[in-house]
Design a protein around this motif. Structure first.
Motif, short mmCIF file in Angstrom:
data_model
loop_
_atom_site.label_atom_id
_atom_site.label_comp_id
_atom_site.label_asym_id
_atom_site.label_seq_id
_atom_site.Cartn_x
_atom_site.Cartn_y
_atom_site.Cartn_z
N ALA A 203 -5.41 -24.06 -11.88
CA ALA A 203 -4.85 -24.09 -10.58
C ALA A 203 -3.83 -24.58 -10.50
N PRO A 204 -3.72 -25.96 -11.45
CA PRO A 204 -2.71 -26.74 -10.48
C PRO A 204 -1.35 -26.22 -11.45
N LEU A 205 -1.40 -25.49 -12.25
CA LEU A 205 -0.23 -25.48 -13.64
C LEU A 205 0.38 -23.70 -12.40
N LEU A 206 -1.16 -23.08 -11.46
CA LEU A 206 -0.72 -22.07 -11.15
C LEU A 206 0.27 -22.52 -10.22
N ILE A 207 -0.78 -23.52 -9.49
CA ILE A 207 0.77 -23.56 -8.16
C ILE A 207 2.31 -24.90 -8.72
N LEU A 208 1.72 -25.51 -9.67
CA LEU A 208 3.98 -25.58 -9.77
C LEU A 208 4.03 -24.51 -10.72
N GLY A 209 3.75 -23.83 -10.71
CA GLY A 209 4.28 -22.73 -11.77
C GLY A 209 5.63 -21.93 -10.57
N GLY A 210 3.97 -21.65 -9.27
CA GLY A 210 4.34 -20.38 -8.32
C GLY A 210 5.45 -21.30 -7.00
N ALA A 211 5.51 -22.63 -7.04
CA ALA A 211 6.41 -23.82 -6.05
C ALA A 211 7.67 -22.92 -6.79
N LEU A 212 7.42 -23.07 -8.38
CA LEU A 212 8.91 -23.08 -8.58
C LEU A 212 9.18 -21.67 -8.26
N GLY A 213 8.93 -20.67 -8.50
CA GLY A 213 9.30 -19.37 -8.78
C GLY A 213 9.55 -19.21 -6.95
N THR A 214 8.75 -20.15 -6.32
CA THR A 214 8.68 -19.53 -4.24
C THR A 214 10.15 -19.98 -4.53
N LEU A 215 11.02 -21.75 -4.85
CA LEU A 215 12.01 -22.49 -5.25
C LEU A 215 12.61 -20.93 -4.72
N LEU A 216 13.12 -20.81 -6.28
CA LEU A 216 14.01 -20.10 -6.82
C LEU A 216 14.04 -18.02 -6.11
N GLY A 217 13.30 -18.04 -5.65
CA GLY A 217 12.49 -16.96 -5.08
C GLY A 217 13.10 -16.39 -3.72
N GLN A 218 14.20 -18.03 -3.03
CA GLN A 218 14.67 -17.79 -1.91
C GLN A 218 16.05 -17.33 -2.21
N PHE A 219 16.88 -17.63 -3.30
CA PHE A 219 17.92 -17.01 -3.21
C PHE A 219 18.09 -15.11 -5.00
N LEU A 220 16.47 -15.10 -4.68
CA LEU A 220 16.67 -13.83 -6.02
C LEU A 220 15.82 -12.33 -5.36
N PRO A 221 16.67 -11.69 -5.67
CA PRO A 221 16.36 -10.02 -4.77
C PRO A 221 15.07 -9.80 -4.39
N GLY A 222 13.61 -8.75 -4.08
CA GLY A 222 12.83 -9.00 -3.53
C GLY A 222 12.20 -9.73 -2.49
N PRO A 223 11.02 -9.94 -2.82
CA PRO A 223 9.97 -10.75 -2.49
C PRO A 223 9.67 -11.87 -2.48
N VAL A 224 9.53 -13.34 -2.31
CA VAL A 224 8.90 -14.46 -2.83
C VAL A 224 8.01 -14.70 -3.28
N GLY A 225 7.25 -13.79 -2.72
CA GLY A 225 5.62 -13.91 -3.92
C GLY A 225 5.68 -13.23 -4.77
N PHE A 226 6.79 -12.61 -5.50
CA PHE A 226 7.17 -11.50 -6.50
C PHE A 226 7.05 -12.59 -7.43
N TRP A 227 8.46 -13.37 -7.22
CA TRP A 227 8.84 -14.79 -7.89
C TRP A 227 7.93 -15.94 -8.13
N ALA A 228 6.73 -16.36 -7.04
CA ALA A 228 6.03 -17.45 -7.00
C ALA A 228 4.76 -15.91 -8.55
N MET A 229 4.34 -15.52 -8.17
CA MET A 229 3.47 -14.49 -9.17
C MET A 229 4.62 -14.33 -10.96
N ALA A 230 5.39 -14.82 -10.55
CA ALA A 230 6.20 -14.81 -12.49
C ALA A 230 6.18 -16.19 -12.84
N GLY A 231 6.76 -16.76 -11.93
CA GLY A 231 6.75 -18.91 -11.90
C GLY A 231 4.90 -18.72 -12.89
#
Length: 586
Positions: free
Chosen positions: A346-374
């Protein structure tokens, strides 16, 4: 007249159908283990809720709550310390095995403990983890339930006096079923078993694991509800080729994050080992850091499943996302390095999701999608389980259409992890105890090479008409090998005479004119055929203690070769050369 050799080796996997019966036996026990693991998952979730309510709200309730909703003032520092102190006492006077992630302990029990886990661990692990997470510990429930489910499977196997290999299968079946009970991710649980826990791919282990997982999944709607654990609405996703290309790059960044986290974790653990206080007090020291992190942002406390959902929904402010990325990492690493009880997933999911969310601000598509990829990427990078990471993310969210992107992110993170880290975040802990674990699986050359491919052809033989006197002289004059096949006039195998035989005949005063054919007439000589797998020949060497096995032609019964221990080593050397040597085609 000399008798023919009688020991005819059969390839071990073709010898009989006992392996099939073992598979059926283990499959019959899998529903019981799957049921036990499902209820253990339910109990663990309820225990965490009860502990959270007691610590943060002062009430006896099993309602789902989060420490972030509590208003306890400076108690946010005291509560994690109290909970961690309780963990230290339980580990000191209960069982040290409750410490740590849960998954490394399960791996160590499988590989070095004959898959034996005790009833004490099965009881104390969920209780200690509930106290740890409930008091604000930044952990997940997956590590504890893997350890608890594994203990259920191991105890079940011990009750029926099963073998170590069979205990391993049922231990892993319980672990995978427990993970399914918590997260509702059967495919990822099965892949986790294969990539991280089983260290084999056999029907004997695969079928019982699948059955236990499916039984646990069947219980889940009655115990914890149906549907994906973290559903989110993600409209207008990027086209698959664009999403996968970007996800691969995101995976590389998340892989770097995973390697940094793993490196920092064990640096912090080393610092705790240098403290001049007993390890019982280390969790309480880590609890101070957790409490201070809670003062900065209460979102970093507890399992943080609500944070995972919010990251996928894209509903968190950037301040909270940064707090999860930095503060959560710090409190989790310190708490885990202190030796308390809790999971890493669970901590890894949060940390990877947080980085994905941060980068998702500059990527196409919904932020949640990139959080999931992270989330998929960091699990693949940290745990060296790329298929598990990719499937886990899509099963958690129900977005199977995102599978190409999660696979790409997992591959990128996995590649970086392998290039930079010597071991995963799980196996590094075991390696520090002097036990190196290789997580790369290949087919053993002993299982697919045949005797004729590695044997020494046209070996030196001794005629059956040779007398014992001449045989003794042969070995006394400096024979090259320790043993030689004895053959009749048609080069058919009679037996094997060795230097020790010659010495024994000399000491016992055997009739010196007796032909070898008569001297070996009562011998039962092991041999193999050209097509025998060399693994079967190796087993024969171990069973008989004979280091040189004659190879005969199945039709003519003539000796065509000899296979020695040295030849087995040559087979391994050839396999290594195939991995490293390069040559031009042509």
């Amino acid at each position: 007249m000399a008798t023919s050799p009688t020991r005819i080796p059969t390839p071990r996997h073709l010898a009989d159908h006992s392996a099939d019966w073992r598979m059926l036996l283990l499959a019959a026990g899998a529903p019981v283990i799957g049921t036990g693991a499902a209820f253990a998952a339910w109990i663990l979730i309820k225990l965490i809720a009860i502990a959270t309510n007691l610590f943060w709200f002062g009430r006896l309730s099993a309602a789902a709550v989060t420490p972030a909703d509590a208003h306890v003032g400076l108690g946010v520092v005291a509560i994690p310390v109290i909970g961690s102190l309780m963990i230290g006492l339980m580990a000191r006077f209960g069982s040290e095995k409750i410490k740590g992630h849960g998954i490394p302990e399960a791996i160590e029990a499988i590989l070095y403990g004959e898959s034996r886990l005790s009833l004490k661990v099965a009881l104390l692990k969920p209780i200690s983890s509930a106290i740890s997470i409930g008091s604000g510990g930044p952990f997940g429930a997956e590590g504890p339930i893997i350890m608890t489910g594994g203990a259920i499977g191991s105890l079940f196997a011990q009750c029926f006096h099963l073998s170590a290999a069979e205990r391993k299968t049922l231990l892993v079946a319980g672990a995978a079923a427990g993970m399914t009970g918590i997260f509702g991710t059967p495919l990822a649980a099965i892949l986790l078993a294969i990539e991280v826990l089983l260290f084999e791919w056999k029907p004997r282990s695969f079928v019982p694991v699948v059955i236990a997982v499916l039984v646990s999944l069947g219980w889940r709607p009655l115990l914890l509800g149906m549907g994906p654990l973290f559903p989110f609405a993600a409209t207008a996703m990027p086209v698959w080729w664009q999403a996968s290309s970007i996800a691969l790059g995101l995976g590389v960044l998340v892989g770097l994050e995973a390697t940094l986290l793993s490196s920092m974790l064990y640096r912090i653990e080393d610092l705790f080992h240098h403290l001049p206080v007993h390890w019982m007090w280390w969790p309480a020291i880590g609890g101070v850091v957790v409490g201070l992190g809670g003062l900065i942002d209460a979102h970093v406390l507890g399992a943080g499943y609500s944070n995972i959902q919010a990251l996928l929904d894209g509903s968190l402010t950037m301040r909270v996302v940064l707090a999860l990325l930095v503060v959560k990492a710090v409190v989790w690493l310190v708490a885990l390095g202190s030796g308390t009880s809790g999971g890493v997933l669970a901590p890894l999911l949060i940390l990877g999701g947080a980085l994905g969310t941060l980068l998702g601000q500059f990527l196409p598509g919904p932020v949640g999608f990139w959080a999931m990829a992270g989330m998929a990427g960091i699990m693949a990078g940290a745990m060296r389980a790329p298929l598990t990471g990719a499937l886990f993310a899509v099963e958690l969210t129900g977005h199977f259409d995102a599978l190409p992107a999660t696979i790409a992110a997992s591959a990128g993170a996995y590649a970086i992890s392998v290039l930079i880290m010597r071991r995963s975040i799980l196996t590094e802990k075991i390696a520090r105890r002097g036990r190196h674990i290789l997580q790369e699986y290949t087919v053993d050359p002993l299982d697919f090479l045949q005797a004729e491919q590695v044997m020494t052809g046209n070996p030196d033989t001794l005629p059956g008409t040779m007398s014992i006197r001449d045989a003794v002289a042969w070995f006394s004059d400096g024979a090259i090998h320790r043993s030689y096949p004895v053959v009749d006039s048609g080069n058919r195998l009679i037996g094997l005479v060795s230097r020790s035989d010659a010495l024994r005949w000399q000491v016992e005063g055997a009739r010196r004119e007796t032909p070898l054919a008569e001297a070996l007439s009562d011998a039962s000589q092991p041999f193999a055929f050209r097509q025998s797998p060399i693994g079967a020949v190796a087993d024969l060497m171990v069973e008989t203690g004979i280091g040189r096995i004659p190879i005969i032609d199945a039709e003519t019964r003539m000796v065509v070769g000899i296979l020695s221990r040295h030849d087995l080593l040559k087979a391994r050397s050839a396999s290594n050369r195939a991995e490293s040597e390069r040559s031009k085609g042509g």
